[in-house]
Design a protein around this motif. Sequence first.
Motif, PDB file in Angstrom:
ATOM      1  N   MET A  63       0.813  -1.175  -0.055  1.00  0.00           N
ATOM      2  CA  MET A  63       0.066  -0.115  -0.084  1.00  0.00           C
ATOM      3  C   MET A  63       0.816   1.274   0.088  1.00  0.00           C
ATOM      4  O   MET A  63       0.341   2.235  -0.791  1.00  0.00           O
ATOM      5  CB  MET A  63      -1.226  -0.113   1.231  1.00  0.00           C
ATOM      6  CG  MET A  63      -2.090  -0.994   1.022  1.00  0.00           C
ATOM      7  SD  MET A  63      -3.157  -0.868   2.432  1.00  0.00           S
ATOM      8  CE  MET A  63      -4.020   0.571   2.533  1.00  0.00           C
ATOM      9  N   LYS A  64       1.859   1.218   0.999  1.00  0.00           N
ATOM     10  CA  LYS A  64       3.021   2.407   0.824  1.00  0.00           C
ATOM     11  C   LYS A  64       3.412   2.564  -0.683  1.00  0.00           C
ATOM     12  O   LYS A  64       3.634   3.762  -0.945  1.00  0.00           O
ATOM     13  CB  LYS A  64       3.920   2.314   1.873  1.00  0.00           C
ATOM     14  CG  LYS A  64       4.777   3.292   2.059  1.00  0.00           C
ATOM     15  CD  LYS A  64       5.911   3.007   3.255  1.00  0.00           C
ATOM     16  CE  LYS A  64       6.641   4.168   3.484  1.00  0.00           C
ATOM     17  NZ  LYS A  64       7.472   4.277   4.459  1.00  0.00           N
ATOM     18  N   LYS A  65       3.846   1.399  -1.298  1.00  0.00           N
ATOM     19  CA  LYS A  65       4.439   1.403  -2.519  1.00  0.00           C
ATOM     20  C   LYS A  65       3.523   2.216  -3.372  1.00  0.00           C
ATOM     21  O   LYS A  65       3.731   2.730  -4.527  1.00  0.00           O
ATOM     22  CB  LYS A  65       4.986   0.267  -2.934  1.00  0.00           C
ATOM     23  CG  LYS A  65       5.469  -0.056  -4.272  1.00  0.00           C
ATOM     24  CD  LYS A  65       5.812  -1.462  -4.702  1.00  0.00           C
ATOM     25  CE  LYS A  65       6.319  -1.682  -6.022  1.00  0.00           C
ATOM     26  NZ  LYS A  65       6.696  -3.063  -6.306  1.00  0.00           N
ATOM     27  N   LYS A  66       2.410   1.679  -3.511  1.00  0.00           N
ATOM     28  CA  LYS A  66       1.406   2.128  -4.437  1.00  0.00           C
ATOM     29  C   LYS A  66       0.624   3.461  -3.943  1.00  0.00           C
ATOM     30  O   LYS A  66      -0.485   3.934  -4.599  1.00  0.00           O
ATOM     31  CB  LYS A  66       0.139   1.122  -4.651  1.00  0.00           C
ATOM     32  CG  LYS A  66       0.691  -0.152  -5.364  1.00  0.00           C
ATOM     33  CD  LYS A  66      -0.267  -0.941  -5.757  1.00  0.00           C
ATOM     34  CE  LYS A  66       0.132  -2.275  -6.557  1.00  0.00           C
ATOM     35  NZ  LYS A  66      -0.860  -3.135  -7.119  1.00  0.00           N
ATOM     36  N   LYS A  67       1.186   4.117  -2.897  1.00  0.00           N
ATOM     37  CA  LYS A  67       0.468   5.296  -2.239  1.00  0.00           C
ATOM     38  C   LYS A  67      -0.978   5.274  -2.158  1.00  0.00           C
ATOM     39  O   LYS A  67      -1.761   6.105  -2.420  1.00  0.00           O
ATOM     40  CB  LYS A  67       0.745   6.609  -3.387  1.00  0.00           C
ATOM     41  CG  LYS A  67       2.480   6.719  -3.298  1.00  0.00           C
ATOM     42  CD  LYS A  67       2.713   8.054  -4.319  1.00  0.00           C
ATOM     43  CE  LYS A  67       4.123   8.129  -4.078  1.00  0.00           C
ATOM     44  NZ  LYS A  67       4.938   7.634  -5.027  1.00  0.00           N
ATOM     45  N   VAL A  68      -1.507   4.149  -1.322  1.00  0.00           N
ATOM     46  CA  VAL A  68      -2.905   4.109  -0.826  1.00  0.00           C
ATOM     47  C   VAL A  68      -2.836   4.078   0.600  1.00  0.00           C
ATOM     48  O   VAL A  68      -2.160   3.377   1.261  1.00  0.00           O
ATOM     49  CB  VAL A  68      -3.452   2.653  -1.473  1.00  0.00           C
ATOM     50  CG1 VAL A  68      -4.893   2.558  -0.943  1.00  0.00           C
ATOM     51  CG2 VAL A  68      -3.327   2.468  -3.049  1.00  0.00           C
ATOM     52  N   SER A  72      -8.274   5.445   2.949  1.00  0.00           N
ATOM     53  CA  SER A  72      -8.572   5.613   1.530  1.00  0.00           C
ATOM     54  C   SER A  72      -9.835   4.927   1.047  1.00  0.00           C
ATOM     55  O   SER A  72     -10.257   4.025   1.459  1.00  0.00           O
ATOM     56  CB  SER A  72      -7.533   5.240   0.574  1.00  0.00           C
ATOM     57  OG  SER A  72      -7.708   5.415  -0.921  1.00  0.00           O
ATOM     58  N   GLU A  73     -10.564   5.713   0.183  1.00  0.00           N
ATOM     59  CA  GLU A  73     -11.896   5.022  -0.390  1.00  0.00           C
ATOM     60  C   GLU A  73     -11.430   3.818  -1.170  1.00  0.00           C
ATOM     61  O   GLU A  73     -12.059   2.992  -1.786  1.00  0.00           O
ATOM     62  CB  GLU A  73     -12.684   5.811  -1.203  1.00  0.00           C
ATOM     63  CG  GLU A  73     -13.498   7.145  -0.392  1.00  0.00           C
ATOM     64  CD  GLU A  73     -14.141   7.981  -1.326  1.00  0.00           C
ATOM     65  OE1 GLU A  73     -14.547   7.747  -2.398  1.00  0.00           O
ATOM     66  OE2 GLU A  73     -14.622   9.190  -0.664  1.00  0.00           O
ATOM     67  N   GLU A  74     -10.156   3.693  -1.588  1.00  0.00           N
ATOM     68  CA  GLU A  74      -9.662   2.429  -2.337  1.00  0.00           C
ATOM     69  C   GLU A  74      -9.641   1.299  -1.509  1.00  0.00           C
ATOM     70  O   GLU A  74      -9.465   0.135  -2.315  1.00  0.00           O
ATOM     71  CB  GLU A  74      -8.119   2.712  -2.936  1.00  0.00           C
ATOM     72  CG  GLU A  74      -8.152   3.917  -3.988  1.00  0.00           C
ATOM     73  CD  GLU A  74      -6.848   4.172  -4.610  1.00  0.00           C
ATOM     74  OE1 GLU A  74      -6.040   3.297  -4.947  1.00  0.00           O
ATOM     75  OE2 GLU A  74      -6.201   5.216  -4.410  1.00  0.00           O
ATOM     76  N   VAL A  75      -9.712   1.366  -0.184  1.00  0.00           N
ATOM     77  CA  VAL A  75      -9.502   0.159   0.608  1.00  0.00           C
ATOM     78  C   VAL A  75     -11.024  -0.113   0.675  1.00  0.00           C
ATOM     79  O   VAL A  75     -11.860   0.745   1.625  1.00  0.00           O
ATOM     80  CB  VAL A  75      -9.071   0.396   1.876  1.00  0.00           C
ATOM     81  CG1 VAL A  75      -9.188  -0.742   3.013  1.00  0.00           C
ATOM     82  CG2 VAL A  75      -7.508   0.699   1.759  1.00  0.00           C
TER      83      VAL A  75
END
Length: 87
Positions: A63-68, A72-75
Amino acid sequence: MTLPNGVAPFQIVEVRFKNGRKAFFNNQENLTLSIGDIVATEASPGHDVGVVTLTGELVRVQMKKKKVAVDSEEVKKDLQKSFSKGY
Protein backbone atom coordinates in the motif's frame (compact mmCIF):
# COMPACT_ATOMS: atom_id res chain seq x y z
CA MET A 1 6.37 -12.97 10.26
CA THR A 2 5.88 -12.66 14.00
CA LEU A 3 4.92 -9.33 15.52
CA PRO A 4 6.10 -7.88 18.83
CA ASN A 5 3.83 -8.45 21.82
CA GLY A 6 0.83 -6.13 21.88
CA VAL A 7 0.96 -5.31 18.16
CA ALA A 8 -2.20 -6.23 16.27
CA PRO A 9 -1.84 -7.80 12.81
CA PHE A 10 -2.55 -5.56 9.81
CA GLN A 11 -6.22 -6.11 8.86
CA ILE A 12 -6.13 -5.26 5.15
CA VAL A 13 -5.61 -7.90 2.47
CA GLU A 14 -4.83 -7.65 -1.23
CA VAL A 15 -7.16 -9.56 -3.58
CA ARG A 16 -6.56 -10.42 -7.25
CA PHE A 17 -9.48 -10.91 -9.62
CA LYS A 18 -9.83 -12.93 -12.83
CA ASN A 19 -8.89 -10.03 -15.11
CA GLY A 20 -5.65 -9.40 -13.17
CA ARG A 21 -7.04 -6.40 -11.33
CA LYS A 22 -6.00 -6.12 -7.68
CA ALA A 23 -7.70 -4.28 -4.84
CA PHE A 24 -7.31 -3.86 -1.09
CA PHE A 25 -10.02 -4.98 1.34
CA ASN A 26 -10.45 -4.33 5.05
CA ASN A 27 -10.82 -7.63 6.93
CA GLN A 28 -13.38 -6.20 9.39
CA GLU A 29 -14.64 -9.65 10.42
CA ASN A 30 -11.09 -10.75 11.40
CA LEU A 31 -11.35 -13.77 9.10
CA THR A 32 -8.40 -16.14 9.12
CA LEU A 33 -7.11 -15.56 5.60
CA SER A 34 -4.04 -16.94 3.88
CA ILE A 35 -2.52 -16.33 0.49
CA GLY A 36 -4.48 -18.41 -2.02
CA ASP A 37 -7.80 -18.29 -0.16
CA ILE A 38 -10.82 -17.55 -2.35
CA VAL A 39 -12.98 -14.65 -1.19
CA ALA A 40 -16.20 -13.00 -2.30
CA THR A 41 -16.31 -9.23 -2.47
CA GLU A 42 -19.06 -6.71 -3.09
CA ALA A 43 -19.09 -5.38 -6.66
CA SER A 44 -21.35 -3.16 -8.69
CA PRO A 45 -23.65 -4.90 -9.40
CA GLY A 46 -23.56 -8.06 -7.27
CA HIS A 47 -20.46 -9.86 -6.05
CA ASP A 48 -17.03 -10.69 -7.42
CA VAL A 49 -14.76 -13.61 -6.54
CA GLY A 50 -11.02 -13.22 -6.11
CA VAL A 51 -7.93 -14.79 -4.58
CA VAL A 52 -6.01 -13.39 -1.60
CA THR A 53 -2.53 -12.44 -2.86
CA LEU A 54 -1.06 -10.68 0.19
CA THR A 55 -1.80 -10.57 3.91
CA GLY A 56 -0.29 -8.99 7.01
CA GLU A 57 2.60 -6.53 6.98
CA LEU A 58 3.34 -7.23 3.31
CA VAL A 59 0.06 -5.48 2.46
CA ARG A 60 1.17 -2.42 4.41
CA VAL A 61 4.40 -2.32 2.35
CA GLN A 62 2.46 -2.75 -0.93
CA MET A 63 0.00 0.00 0.00
CA LYS A 64 2.86 2.36 0.80
CA LYS A 65 4.50 1.50 -2.54
CA LYS A 66 1.24 2.23 -4.40
CA LYS A 67 0.55 5.34 -2.26
CA VAL A 68 -2.78 4.03 -0.94
CA ALA A 69 -3.73 5.31 2.53
CA VAL A 70 -5.32 2.94 5.07
CA ASP A 71 -8.38 5.20 5.31
CA SER A 72 -8.61 5.70 1.53
CA GLU A 73 -11.78 4.99 -0.46
CA GLU A 74 -9.62 2.55 -2.45
CA VAL A 75 -9.73 0.19 0.55
CA LYS A 76 -13.03 -1.64 0.18
CA LYS A 77 -15.11 -2.82 3.15
CA ASP A 78 -17.06 -5.95 2.13
CA LEU A 79 -15.05 -9.19 2.23
CA GLN A 80 -16.27 -12.75 2.82
CA LYS A 81 -14.33 -16.00 2.78
CA SER A 82 -15.73 -18.38 0.18
CA PHE A 83 -13.51 -21.44 0.05
CA SER A 84 -10.13 -22.50 1.33
CA LYS A 85 -7.38 -23.25 -1.12
CA GLY A 86 -7.37 -26.84 -2.25
CA TYR A 87 -11.11 -27.00 -2.98
